[in-house]
Motif scaffolding. Sequence first.
Motif, PDB file in Angstrom:
ATOM      1  N   THR A   1       1.089  -1.138  -0.053  1.00  0.00           N
ATOM      2  CA  THR A   1      -0.011  -0.478   0.108  1.00  0.00           C
ATOM      3  C   THR A   1       0.813   0.747   0.641  1.00  0.00           C
ATOM      4  O   THR A   1       2.031   0.546  -0.005  1.00  0.00           O
TER       5      THR A   1
ATOM      6  N   ILE B   1      -3.605   2.306  -2.924  1.00  0.00           N
ATOM      7  CA  ILE B   1      -3.338   1.664  -3.244  1.00  0.00           C
ATOM      8  C   ILE B   1      -2.298   1.396  -5.041  1.00  0.00           C
ATOM      9  O   ILE B   1      -3.142   2.266  -5.548  1.00  0.00           O
TER      10      ILE B   1
ATOM     11  N   LYS C   1      -2.893  -3.980  -6.742  1.00  0.00           N
ATOM     12  CA  LYS C   1      -2.342  -5.129  -5.735  1.00  0.00           C
ATOM     13  C   LYS C   1      -2.514  -6.508  -6.478  1.00  0.00           C
ATOM     14  O   LYS C   1      -1.184  -6.852  -7.108  1.00  0.00           O
TER      15      LYS C   1
END
Lengths: 312, 312, 312, 312
Positions: free
Chosen positions: C258, D206, D160
Amino acid sequence: MGNIFGHLFRISTFGESHGGGVGVVIDGCPPQLEISAEEIQVELDRRRPGQSKITTPRKEADTCEILSGVFEGKTLGTPISILVRNKDTRPQDYDEMSEKYRPSHADATYDAKYGIRNWQGGGRSSARETIGRVAAGAIAKKILRQVANVEVIAYVKRIKDLEGVVDPNTVTLEQVESNIVRCPDAECGDRMIELIEQIGRQGDSIGGVVECVARNVPKGLGEPVFDKLEADIAKGVMSLPASKGFEIGSGFGGTLLTGIEHNDEFYIDQSGEIRTLTNRSGGIQGGFPTEKISFCELHLSRQQQLEKSRKL
Amino acid sequence: MGNIFGHLFRISTFGESHGGGVGVVIDGCPPQLEISAEEIQVELDRRRPGQSKITTPRKEADTCEILSGVFEGKTLGTPISILVRNKDTRPQDYDEMSEKYRPSHADATYDAKYGIRNWQGGGRSSARETIGRVAAGAIAKKILRQVANVEVIAYVKRIKDLEGVVDPNTVTLEQVESNIVRCPDAECGDRMIELIEQIGRQGDSIGGVVECVARNVPKGLGEPVFDKLEADIAKGVMSLPASKGFEIGSGFGGTLLTGIEHNDEFYIDQSGEIRTLTNRSGGIQGGFPTEKISFCELHLSRQQQLEKSRKL
Amino acid sequence: MGNIFGHLFRISTFGESHGGGVGVVIDGCPPQLEISAEEIQVELDRRRPGQSKITTPRKEADTCEILSGVFEGKTLGTPISILVRNKDTRPQDYDEMSEKYRPSHADATYDAKYGIRNWQGGGRSSARETIGRVAAGAIAKKILRQVANVEVIAYVKRIKDLEGVVDPNTVTLEQVESNIVRCPDAECGDRMIELIEQIGRQGDSIGGVVECVARNVPKGLGEPVFDKLEADIAKGVMSLPASKGFEIGSGFGGTLLTGIEHNDEFYIDQSGEIRTLTNRSGGIQGGFPTEKISFCELHLSRQQQLEKSRKL
Amino acid sequence: MGNIFGHLFRISTFGESHGGGVGVVIDGCPPQLEISAEEIQVELDRRRPGQSKITTPRKEADTCEILSGVFEGKTLGTPISILVRNKDTRPQDYDEMSEKYRPSHADATYDAKYGIRNWQGGGRSSARETIGRVAAGAIAKKILRQVANVEVIAYVKRIKDLEGVVDPNTVTLEQVESNIVRCPDAECGDRMIELIEQIGRQGDSIGGVVECVARNVPKGLGEPVFDKLEADIAKGVMSLPASKGFEIGSGFGGTLLTGIEHNDEFYIDQSGEIRTLTNRSGGIQGGFPTEKISFCELHLSRQQQLEKSRKL
């Protein structure tokens, strides 16, 4: 292609005589230079047409706006974008131009190259193209003055066969600005204005020679071989609309001297600097300026726009 | 910096008057062009010093070698590297130059810029620098001839106050090559040679004006604004050692005419092409050549090298 | 086109695998830098094929000659031309290539672009093209070391699935040079060599990943937007033959974190300098290096040349 | 420096996040191309923030104006200047930034390079800088489509660890535009949106991977050695804010294959064209695209902006 000039201080100009506007993006201006739209406007006002009876009647304020690159009155080091809106476009004046080519203009060659042309005026070949140059030049002059106390002065030296008597070593901007033809020889300037008006009344036009002097040019400026200072200046000058010649120092006249007669002899001044007694080389040797005393003269032949009746 | 020229056909020249050699790398030459070292050698032989009694006595074969970019007599589209070894270096002749600056030379300005200088001769500012230009020019001329039948002829127009009578419309390479001073006006050429020898016997030197004509230049060549054809030619010419002036078409003389007098009037020829009756604009309008009949004149003032005794 | 790289330190490389030779002209090297052919040779010897059993069998001394730009052991500020002659050309080995295209090679695409190709070898697409880069790089590295104590170290990080354990903060050139595959993890390097030999015995080949670290990169190097340091490095790396990927800092792996996890937090060290605790950004933020601790990692995937039997 | 990109189609971008506006000047766009502000606006609307709940809350119409280079709906061949005014500037939101550096941002490095910074926002390093790229890209895409039917499609491949299943051979723009995260795998796109929102609620952010495919790329596009197509694309991609990696074709994964396994075998299709069975090289061999079937994949790792509370 062809609309970008310079290496470290690189300008991209844009704009046609008719359409949204004209301007410039400057990439490579040093940061932390104090600059304002007002300072740039001073130079734009000097080039602005319609200032006097001897130029084109086009009347525009040509007000500039800084769109980027300046924050709280200082340059950021990022691109400086300057825009001047087009106002007095009067496209109807040019209706005939959609069908006919004006001689000694770019109408025919632009059509040959691009197959399209903004016939509402000179388009990209209009003298309005120089607005971007003037705006960028205002900033460049300020940098040169702050960094090295360089002073650049240009003036009208000759109109047709009327040549002013001007000493490039002592001429001042005030003298240049003292009359509307911008000849520092005020008496000759009066006769120039008279001649321009007289020729204009006949529906004709005349050109002349501009001379420029740069003082305190740092030794070693420019690069060798292809990017010699005199070569880059020549390119800049010859890229101006209607420019047909360039000289530096003794110029063509220098060929009438022998090598010994033409030499700029060296001497060492009281502060130990190497200087030259004369300046026949235009202050440039091997492509680089000589120290301190350097000045260059550049002449340009400018053929004024013809009246519309002379079209093909 | 400063040793690279051109955009699509881009040349990088290298080499000092003394050291391994001089030459050029050409990036952007079209593929499949037939080219040989012999063809390039022809042009190098034309520039080679020591050919006659009127030039510098330096004697070198200046034989070129193509190191890359050509395979089985044809260009590959890859960089063409051409090398000419230095031979007749005689550094002992220049011993005095390690301590003294020659006037009107680049010794002082190179020292100011770089703090170091190959004092065995002119170094990078030597006229030998032009070997790379001539080699690349030989290939460029061949491309122009093959692609568009362009013909480029340059010749000596004036030496001091001796000016040849030459018609740029009809002058031929054979006329140019008919004498060692390369003035197509043979009778004037004889007097030029006599004058050069006479001045040389006095330990002095003289310069002159070179004129160049290009025929069949394609309409629309060059780019607008900064890269106008006349601007790029001016830069190239003014970057040559000792060049101090440039004119195209009517040049400075054109300012003595009015706009109406100066105009190149259009007409339509029997094949329907738009052409101009005269060529006061030098065949270039708006930065681009006009169709077919285009020719440009460029003059350069060349101050010959001084004898060594004139050093500081 | 395409054979010139850089702005202030600008290199023009030339040469095919077969023909006179390969090399480089460097325009913009600062003056007064001590440089010798021997120093450049050290780097050329590191890239030279035929050094060990795991590379191509081509055997050439690849001896370099400096043709210009250096005088009495120091750079002049003028172009530095460096030439390496081709020797072991064996064109007969490539006869088949005049008729067939090798897969994963440039034969087909060069033919498509240029309509001609030096079929005696890889021509301009040969890995010999990198000789010019290595020679120029030797000088660039010396400048960076002298001016700012910058240290650049590259090494093999992975071969197929064998990945060495290397700490980029402490790795030394001596560790890199300790084995012929140049992996600083000596134990892993042994297994890499074994794997390369084993695959080679099967007439096949393998590639891997190179990692590079640069230490002491000055803050503010590079330019904003398009010429960010990471963008220019990526272009250089991806222009190497067979390179198919590039990462800096955390690279693709960084997308698994993140924003908070990925941040490089600032702290102020004992000397008052702003530094970062971690280096997930690869030492580059906003396109410019962060101060002092900067290092970048770049990985490249290199597919080794195939044996000739795999042609179309 | 650093704000100009390209050779024949050369763009100069300008503008900070706060100030007059952002935009681009395009030099080298071919003449007679039909283009309208509306077409450019379509692409600008696609990049515009504030479109959905998953992006930065900044809300601006980002309406573009064409200032030059277009006449009666067609390009003139002259520079096209496009301006987008800044509107929603809210400088008060950034007051804290005048004193603090945000981690993983360009605040510290810009200060180090220029000694000045527009602290009202990201300044030149803001993602608003890409408005100029997008506007120029809209025109570039139209040229490529008209001249060679080239189709360029980019989409989110991974957020991600959520990776969509997308076939680059068949993916369409409609599929890309079907959801606000622009992942053509709609089901995965839903999960991506959910994850972005969830992480955002935690005050975190993210990034992910973007993939791009270009179809019908003409054989031979690009230039050899330094300006290989894959090198120029890598430079463009890595110059985007927050981009930390680039792959083409098999990318890093390709190093796990042997040379034989990795080869793209040639075959001749029914129309006599040479094509490849696979595309592990990313459609580029020797720096040039292979014919017709070419596609390239490029991935970029994008670290989203952090919330303001994470400042130094």
